[in-house]
Design a protein around this motif. Sequence first.
Motif, PDB file in Angstrom:
ATOM      1  N   PRO A 174       0.804  -1.231   0.000  1.00 39.75           N
ATOM      2  CA  PRO A 174       0.000   0.000   0.000  1.00 39.75           C
ATOM      3  C   PRO A 174       0.836   1.280   0.000  1.00 39.75           C
ATOM      4  O   PRO A 174       1.928   1.332   0.576  1.00 39.75           O
ATOM      5  CB  PRO A 174      -0.809  -0.123   1.300  1.00 39.75           C
ATOM      6  CG  PRO A 174      -0.892  -1.594   1.554  1.00 39.75           C
ATOM      7  CD  PRO A 174       0.416  -2.150   1.089  1.00 39.75           C
ATOM      8  N   LEU A 175       0.291   2.299  -0.655  1.00 42.79           N
ATOM      9  CA  LEU A 175       0.919   3.620  -0.708  1.00 42.79           C
ATOM     10  C   LEU A 175       0.263   4.531   0.315  1.00 42.79           C
ATOM     11  O   LEU A 175      -0.924   4.410   0.605  1.00 42.79           O
ATOM     12  CB  LEU A 175       0.777   4.229  -2.103  1.00 42.79           C
ATOM     13  CG  LEU A 175       1.361   3.426  -3.272  1.00 42.79           C
ATOM     14  CD1 LEU A 175       1.025   4.099  -4.594  1.00 42.79           C
ATOM     15  CD2 LEU A 175       2.868   3.267  -3.121  1.00 42.79           C
ATOM     16  N   ALA A 176       1.044   5.456   0.849  1.00 37.89           N
ATOM     17  CA  ALA A 176       0.520   6.401   1.832  1.00 37.89           C
ATOM     18  C   ALA A 176       1.072   7.791   1.549  1.00 37.89           C
ATOM     19  O   ALA A 176       2.099   7.946   0.883  1.00 37.89           O
ATOM     20  CB  ALA A 176       0.907   5.970   3.251  1.00 37.89           C
ATOM     21  N   GLU A 177       0.368   8.792   2.016  1.00 42.08           N
ATOM     22  CA  GLU A 177       0.778  10.198   1.898  1.00 42.08           C
ATOM     23  C   GLU A 177       1.175  10.546   0.460  1.00 42.08           C
ATOM     24  O   GLU A 177       2.246  11.068   0.182  1.00 42.08           O
ATOM     25  CB  GLU A 177       1.925  10.513   2.859  1.00 42.08           C
ATOM     26  CG  GLU A 177       1.532  10.367   4.321  1.00 42.08           C
ATOM     27  CD  GLU A 177       2.631  10.815   5.276  1.00 42.08           C
ATOM     28  OE1 GLU A 177       3.497  11.633   4.858  1.00 42.08           O
ATOM     29  OE2 GLU A 177       2.622  10.360   6.431  1.00 42.08           O
ATOM     30  N   GLU A 178       0.255  10.263  -0.453  1.00 42.30           N
ATOM     31  CA  GLU A 178       0.498  10.570  -1.858  1.00 42.30           C
ATOM     32  C   GLU A 178       0.548  12.076  -2.073  1.00 42.30           C
ATOM     33  O   GLU A 178      -0.246  12.825  -1.503  1.00 42.30           O
ATOM     34  CB  GLU A 178      -0.607   9.958  -2.720  1.00 42.30           C
ATOM     35  CG  GLU A 178      -0.695   8.441  -2.598  1.00 42.30           C
ATOM     36  CD  GLU A 178      -1.913   7.870  -3.287  1.00 42.30           C
ATOM     37  OE1 GLU A 178      -2.763   8.682  -3.744  1.00 42.30           O
ATOM     38  OE2 GLU A 178      -2.053   6.637  -3.355  1.00 42.30           O
ATOM     39  N   GLU A 179       1.486  12.511  -2.892  1.00 39.89           N
ATOM     40  CA  GLU A 179       1.586  13.939  -3.212  1.00 39.89           C
ATOM     41  C   GLU A 179       2.219  14.099  -4.586  1.00 39.89           C
ATOM     42  O   GLU A 179       2.805  13.166  -5.133  1.00 39.89           O
ATOM     43  CB  GLU A 179       2.425  14.688  -2.167  1.00 39.89           C
ATOM     44  CG  GLU A 179       3.874  14.259  -2.088  1.00 39.89           C
ATOM     45  CD  GLU A 179       4.668  15.063  -1.067  1.00 39.89           C
ATOM     46  OE1 GLU A 179       5.841  15.380  -1.346  1.00 39.89           O
ATOM     47  OE2 GLU A 179       4.123  15.371   0.008  1.00 39.89           O
ATOM     48  N   GLU A 180       2.061  15.288  -5.146  1.00 37.20           N
ATOM     49  CA  GLU A 180       2.615  15.590  -6.460  1.00 37.20           C
ATOM     50  C   GLU A 180       3.413  16.885  -6.368  1.00 37.20           C
ATOM     51  O   GLU A 180       2.931  17.877  -5.812  1.00 37.20           O
ATOM     52  CB  GLU A 180       1.491  15.728  -7.494  1.00 37.20           C
ATOM     53  CG  GLU A 180       1.980  15.901  -8.917  1.00 37.20           C
ATOM     54  CD  GLU A 180       0.822  16.031  -9.906  1.00 37.20           C
ATOM     55  OE1 GLU A 180       1.070  16.429 -11.052  1.00 37.20           O
ATOM     56  OE2 GLU A 180      -0.336  15.766  -9.497  1.00 37.20           O
ATOM     57  N   LEU A 181       4.634  16.860  -6.882  1.00 34.53           N
ATOM     58  CA  LEU A 181       5.468  18.052  -6.859  1.00 34.53           C
ATOM     59  C   LEU A 181       4.784  19.156  -7.659  1.00 34.53           C
ATOM     60  O   LEU A 181       4.489  18.973  -8.841  1.00 34.53           O
ATOM     61  CB  LEU A 181       6.843  17.741  -7.451  1.00 34.53           C
ATOM     62  CG  LEU A 181       7.895  18.846  -7.316  1.00 34.53           C
ATOM     63  CD1 LEU A 181       8.282  19.033  -5.850  1.00 34.53           C
ATOM     64  CD2 LEU A 181       9.135  18.510  -8.140  1.00 34.53           C
ATOM     65  N   PRO A 182       4.503  20.311  -7.047  1.00 30.88           N
ATOM     66  CA  PRO A 182       3.743  21.350  -7.750  1.00 30.88           C
ATOM     67  C   PRO A 182       4.609  22.155  -8.722  1.00 30.88           C
ATOM     68  O   PRO A 182       5.831  22.237  -8.579  1.00 30.88           O
ATOM     69  CB  PRO A 182       3.269  22.253  -6.597  1.00 30.88           C
ATOM     70  CG  PRO A 182       4.328  22.109  -5.550  1.00 30.88           C
ATOM     71  CD  PRO A 182       4.803  20.679  -5.649  1.00 30.88           C
ATOM     72  N   GLY A 183       3.944  22.725  -9.720  1.00 32.83           N
ATOM     73  CA  GLY A 183       4.579  23.700 -10.595  1.00 32.83           C
ATOM     74  C   GLY A 183       5.559  23.157 -11.600  1.00 32.83           C
ATOM     75  O   GLY A 183       6.423  23.891 -12.081  1.00 32.83           O
TER      76      GLY A 183
END
Length: 320
Positions: A174-183
Amino acid sequence: MRFVHGFISSVLWIIAIPLLLIAVARLLPFDGMIPLPHLVALTPWATLATLPLLIVALFARRKVLAVLLAAALAGYVYWLAPFFVPPSTSSPADPAHPGTLRVMTVNVLYGQADAQTVVGLVESQHVEVLAVQELTPAFEEALTAAGLDELLPHSFTVAADDSPAGSGLWSSTPLAEEEELPGTSFAMPSALVGVDGTSVRVTVVHPHPPMPTDITAWRTELAQLTEHVHADDARQILAGDFNATYDHAGFRDLLGSRFSDATREWGAGPAVTWPEGSQVPPLFALDHVVVERDMPVSDVVTMQVPGTDHRAVLATVVVE
């Protein structure tokens, strides 16, 4: 006779000047202006060309040129030699060990790569984390149809139609604390992956390429990525198409004193990955698996995938 000697000298200098310029560019602590990124990418090949030219210059008794070429060659060898120094560990890591992570990254060229081959590599190479760049919705569906979800059931994807902007991350756990580098021009998703009780943030990397007409986006996005990952205290693995080789100052800034390039640590030589699938053989090592400096690596290899212009890179990372 003077004409012949003068002609030979002129030819030698004409050949040598680009090689010397590449050495100077590689020596500089920055590469954020044209044509520096494109010159330093040629460093490994300049190394091969400088040695025979130095021998010719010595036989031709061109002392000044020979001294300059010898200095350039010394620099080239110093920069390139660590890629051929095997790790101090006596045996490769066991990918089945719960403290290791088998990582694979592949740029699928606007989703034109063969999905069956990608999934086949995931299965045969026991991949536990897959990073995909230039992901399209259609290619994501093709991966699912080929059985990827059965091997890596957890994912965080940002697909993009008819664009290199999409990226995806798949994991066996499982994956946790998904985020995407902005900009950024292209998506760089990341998430925490559990490895034998340790959480590791895995980031799919794909900055804008250094276009000859404008390298601002490349320079800015590499710097932004560098700042972002160094500000994160979590243990990390970065995998993707960095659009940079180890010889780029921007890539080495990203590594800093914290991270290592898995290919360089493995010591089997530079892993050239682009361009693939044409009459021109791969020349540049643009695709990397980057790990924390205290994470040993093993079995770092490249694999061909039909339909894309990049080779996949695989590495076993010892997290614990």
